[in-house]
Design a protein around this motif. Structure first.
Motif, PDB file in Angstrom:
ATOM      1  N   TRP A   9       0.722  -1.164  -0.116  1.00  0.00           N
ATOM      2  CA  TRP A   9      -0.037  -0.028   0.259  1.00  0.00           C
ATOM      3  C   TRP A   9       0.774   1.166   0.001  1.00  0.00           C
ATOM      4  CZ3 TRP A   9      -1.430   3.885   3.662  1.00  0.00           C
ATOM      5  CH2 TRP A   9      -2.868   4.551   3.078  1.00  0.00           C
ATOM      6  N   ASP A  10       1.964   1.030   0.675  1.00  0.00           N
ATOM      7  CA  ASP A  10       2.891   2.301   0.794  1.00  0.00           C
ATOM      8  C   ASP A  10       4.427   1.754   1.019  1.00  0.00           C
ATOM      9  OD1 ASP A  10       4.166   4.689   0.796  1.00  0.00           O
ATOM     10  OD2 ASP A  10       3.477   5.092   2.765  1.00  0.00           O
ATOM     11  N   GLN A  48      -6.828  12.992   7.418  1.00  0.00           N
ATOM     12  CA  GLN A  48      -5.423  13.569   6.889  1.00  0.00           C
ATOM     13  C   GLN A  48      -4.520  13.292   8.082  1.00  0.00           C
ATOM     14  OE1 GLN A  48      -6.775  17.459   6.087  1.00  0.00           O
ATOM     15  NE2 GLN A  48      -7.130  17.050   3.960  1.00  0.00           N
ATOM     16  N   LEU A  51      -3.517   9.684   8.116  1.00  0.00           N
ATOM     17  CA  LEU A  51      -2.493   9.449   7.027  1.00  0.00           C
ATOM     18  C   LEU A  51      -1.252   9.946   7.178  1.00  0.00           C
ATOM     19  CD1 LEU A  51      -2.357   7.862   4.326  1.00  0.00           C
ATOM     20  CD2 LEU A  51      -3.038   9.956   3.147  1.00  0.00           C
ATOM     21  N   ARG A  52      -1.103  11.333   7.661  1.00  0.00           N
ATOM     22  CA  ARG A  52       0.316  11.673   7.940  1.00  0.00           C
ATOM     23  C   ARG A  52       0.945  10.843   9.171  1.00  0.00           C
ATOM     24  NH1 ARG A  52       4.052  15.154   5.735  1.00  0.00           N
ATOM     25  NH2 ARG A  52       5.473  15.915   7.499  1.00  0.00           N
TER      26      ARG A  52
ATOM     27  N   ARG B   2       2.941   3.922  -3.866  1.00  0.00           N
ATOM     28  CA  ARG B   2       2.148   4.356  -2.882  1.00  0.00           C
ATOM     29  C   ARG B   2       0.753   4.507  -3.386  1.00  0.00           C
ATOM     30  NH1 ARG B   2       3.834   9.661   0.138  1.00  0.00           N
ATOM     31  NH2 ARG B   2       4.579   8.064   1.832  1.00  0.00           N
ATOM     32  N   SER B   3      -0.385   4.049  -2.502  1.00  0.00           N
ATOM     33  CA  SER B   3      -1.704   4.124  -3.075  1.00  0.00           C
ATOM     34  C   SER B   3      -2.141   5.338  -3.570  1.00  0.00           C
ATOM     35  CB  SER B   3      -2.572   3.727  -2.030  1.00  0.00           C
ATOM     36  OG  SER B   3      -3.964   4.430  -2.193  1.00  0.00           O
ATOM     37  N   ILE B   5      -5.036   6.806  -3.824  1.00  0.00           N
ATOM     38  CA  ILE B   5      -6.007   7.356  -2.922  1.00  0.00           C
ATOM     39  C   ILE B   5      -5.122   8.114  -1.973  1.00  0.00           C
ATOM     40  CG2 ILE B   5      -7.939   7.045  -1.318  1.00  0.00           C
ATOM     41  CD1 ILE B   5      -8.541   4.669  -3.555  1.00  0.00           C
ATOM     42  N   ALA B   6      -4.096   7.582  -1.188  1.00  0.00           N
ATOM     43  CA  ALA B   6      -3.349   8.043  -0.062  1.00  0.00           C
ATOM     44  C   ALA B   6      -2.363   9.163  -0.773  1.00  0.00           C
ATOM     45  CB  ALA B   6      -2.386   6.880   0.315  1.00  0.00           C
ATOM     46  N   GLN B   7      -2.074   9.073  -2.119  1.00  0.00           N
ATOM     47  CA  GLN B   7      -1.344  10.218  -2.826  1.00  0.00           C
ATOM     48  C   GLN B   7      -2.033  11.350  -2.489  1.00  0.00           C
ATOM     49  OE1 GLN B   7       0.535   9.507  -6.404  1.00  0.00           O
ATOM     50  NE2 GLN B   7       1.291   7.287  -5.735  1.00  0.00           N
ATOM     51  N   ARG B   8      -3.530  11.035  -3.155  1.00  0.00           N
ATOM     52  CA  ARG B   8      -4.465  12.300  -3.539  1.00  0.00           C
ATOM     53  C   ARG B   8      -4.772  13.171  -1.953  1.00  0.00           C
ATOM     54  NH1 ARG B   8      -9.133   9.843  -6.073  1.00  0.00           N
ATOM     55  NH2 ARG B   8      -9.762   9.485  -3.787  1.00  0.00           N
ATOM     56  N   ILE B   9      -4.940  12.307  -1.019  1.00  0.00           N
ATOM     57  CA  ILE B   9      -5.178  12.848   0.441  1.00  0.00           C
ATOM     58  C   ILE B   9      -3.974  13.588   0.969  1.00  0.00           C
ATOM     59  CG2 ILE B   9      -5.840  12.401   2.746  1.00  0.00           C
ATOM     60  CD1 ILE B   9      -7.397   9.940   1.509  1.00  0.00           C
ATOM     61  N   ILE B  10      -2.744  13.029   0.732  1.00  0.00           N
ATOM     62  CA  ILE B  10      -1.646  13.706   1.354  1.00  0.00           C
ATOM     63  C   ILE B  10      -1.365  15.118   0.291  1.00  0.00           C
ATOM     64  CG2 ILE B  10       0.818  13.600   0.861  1.00  0.00           C
ATOM     65  CD1 ILE B  10       0.786  10.616   1.697  1.00  0.00           C
ATOM     66  N   ASN B  12      -3.765  16.896  -0.672  1.00  0.00           N
ATOM     67  CA  ASN B  12      -4.627  17.884  -0.210  1.00  0.00           C
ATOM     68  C   ASN B  12      -4.541  18.101   1.300  1.00  0.00           C
ATOM     69  OD1 ASN B  12      -5.786  18.292  -2.722  1.00  0.00           O
ATOM     70  ND2 ASN B  12      -6.941  16.054  -2.285  1.00  0.00           N
ATOM     71  N   THR B  13      -3.799  17.598   1.889  1.00  0.00           N
ATOM     72  CA  THR B  13      -3.514  17.922   3.474  1.00  0.00           C
ATOM     73  C   THR B  13      -2.816  19.394   3.627  1.00  0.00           C
ATOM     74  OG1 THR B  13      -3.095  15.455   3.727  1.00  0.00           O
ATOM     75  CG2 THR B  13      -2.504  17.011   5.693  1.00  0.00           C
ATOM     76  N   PRO B  14      -3.457  20.032   4.482  1.00  0.00           N
ATOM     77  CA  PRO B  14      -2.993  21.475   4.881  1.00  0.00           C
ATOM     78  C   PRO B  14      -1.786  21.307   5.541  1.00  0.00           C
ATOM     79  CG  PRO B  14      -5.388  21.566   5.361  1.00  0.00           C
ATOM     80  CD  PRO B  14      -4.950  19.881   5.026  1.00  0.00           C
ATOM     81  N   VAL B  17      -1.932  21.074   9.504  1.00  0.00           N
ATOM     82  CA  VAL B  17      -2.398  19.644   9.883  1.00  0.00           C
ATOM     83  C   VAL B  17      -1.277  18.746   9.927  1.00  0.00           C
ATOM     84  CG1 VAL B  17      -3.618  17.718   9.296  1.00  0.00           C
ATOM     85  CG2 VAL B  17      -4.682  19.799   8.999  1.00  0.00           C
ATOM     86  N   GLN B  18      -0.147  18.807   8.952  1.00  0.00           N
ATOM     87  CA  GLN B  18       1.214  18.014   8.836  1.00  0.00           C
ATOM     88  C   GLN B  18       1.972  18.379  10.029  1.00  0.00           C
ATOM     89  OE1 GLN B  18       2.908  18.279   4.919  1.00  0.00           O
ATOM     90  NE2 GLN B  18       1.262  18.545   4.004  1.00  0.00           N
ATOM     91  N   THR B  21       0.492  17.316  13.377  1.00  0.00           N
ATOM     92  CA  THR B  21       0.627  15.717  13.433  1.00  0.00           C
ATOM     93  C   THR B  21       1.799  15.511  14.055  1.00  0.00           C
ATOM     94  OG1 THR B  21      -1.209  15.319  11.842  1.00  0.00           O
ATOM     95  CG2 THR B  21       0.118  13.459  12.274  1.00  0.00           C
TER      96      THR B  21
END
Lengths: 172, 131
Positions: A9-10, A48, A51-52, B2-3, B5-10, B12-14, B17-18, B21
């Motif tokens: 998956w990653d 988000q 995922l991070r 990398r998936s 879908i995961a790439q797309r969400i990453i 778009n992550t502000p 937020v990064q 986290t």
């Protein structure tokens, strides 16, 4: 139980590879289904964050440290405990974190992700979402994977899992 | 790989937020690392703080973010630094223009006088690392 693929998956992080499971004939893996389910929901930001947390903190920076996983004994009910692998959920210490993503931590370098759901109650049984079904299904995946590891049908080395004859395409 | 879908969400992550986290995870990892290094349990840490283990859990992941005060309490009990705040030190440029450097260690430090290389800096468009 039908057959499923065990796919990467990653693996872009330096410390840990995430695998996922995908039913034969399905368009998406179980983990992609989880992220698609919440991508445009009220929990978009939590997704988000999760995922991070996965890709950067676990995948790239620290590896699959035990402190990042939450072992809830209720959630391993039904999974034979003769092996050393157990289903866990990705543990986020963030306040009132509502999402649960289930995983099998094979080693500090390999984690297998399943599906997840929103947890809106103290126990899986009382939650209004399909969390209980998701946990049971994750346990079934984990049981099959655990058996394959214990029987030598698959093995892991470093960041990757291989079949007994050293192939990377895995169907269980 | 990398998936997608995961790439797309990453993608778009502000940024905030990064950062949130990463900071939160680093803090939790650091606390757990220090507990392990000292051969303590979370219960031991809570006792040194004069609190119950459940109170420590609430401080780290309760209904609110941990406060600076609670982080200071944990830091004092562990006897270790948990967070560093960058310090900025103004340095006078050869052409009397101010340049700011950021140090990520809370210790006094001396910097060499800026020489020829420093004149190549685009001071007008310099983006500070911290406000």
């Amino acid at each position: 139980m039908n057959s499923f693929e065990l796919n990467i998956w990653d693996d872009e992080g330096e410390r840990c590879t995430f695998y996922t499971v995908q039913w034969d004939g399905e368009d998406y893996s179980e983990t992609d289904k989880f992220f698609l389910k919440f991508e445009q929901s009220e929990h978009k930001e939590e997704l988000q964050v999760l995922l991070r947390y996965l890709t950067e903190s676990i995948g790239n920076k620290y590896g699959a440290d035990k402190n990042f996983f939450n072992r809830n004994e209720n959630q391993v009910f039904g999974l034979p405990h003769h092996g050393k692998f157990r289903i866990e959920d990705i543990s986020l210490h963030f306040p009132n974190f509502p999402l649960r993503l289930y995983a099998l931590r094979v080693s500090n370098k390999i984690v297998i992700l399943f599906n997840g759901a929103k947890k809106d109650a103290e126990t899986n049984q009382t939650t209004t979402t399909n969390l209980n079904f998701i946990v049971n299904e994750a346990n079934s995946f984990a049981k099959r994977i655990e058996s394959a590891l214990l029987d030598g049908d698959i093995y892991f080395k470093g960041k990757y899992i291989y079949t007994f004859n050293h192939q990377t395409e895995i169907v269980l | 790989m990398r998936s997608k879908i995961a790439q797309r969400i990453i993608h778009n992550t502000p940024k905030d937020v990064q950062i949130f986290t990463d900071l939160y995870t680093d803090l939790i990892f650091r606390i757990n690392e220090l507990i392990d290094e000292k051969g303590w349990s979370k219960k031991d840490l809570a006792e040194k703080m004069g609190k119950k283990q459940s109170e420590l859990s609430r401080m780290l992941g309760g209904k609110q973010n941990p406060t600076l005060r609670s982080i200071a309490t944990i830091s004092a009990a562990l006897g270790e630094e948990l967070m560093y705040v960058p310090k900025r030190k103004p340095i006078i440029h050869a052409k009397k223009k101010s340049v700011v450097m950021t140090s990520y260690v809370n210790k006094s430090a001396t910097y060499p006088t800026l020489g020829y290389e420093a004149k190549q800096l685009d001071v007008e468009n310099y983006q500070p690392l911290a406000s």
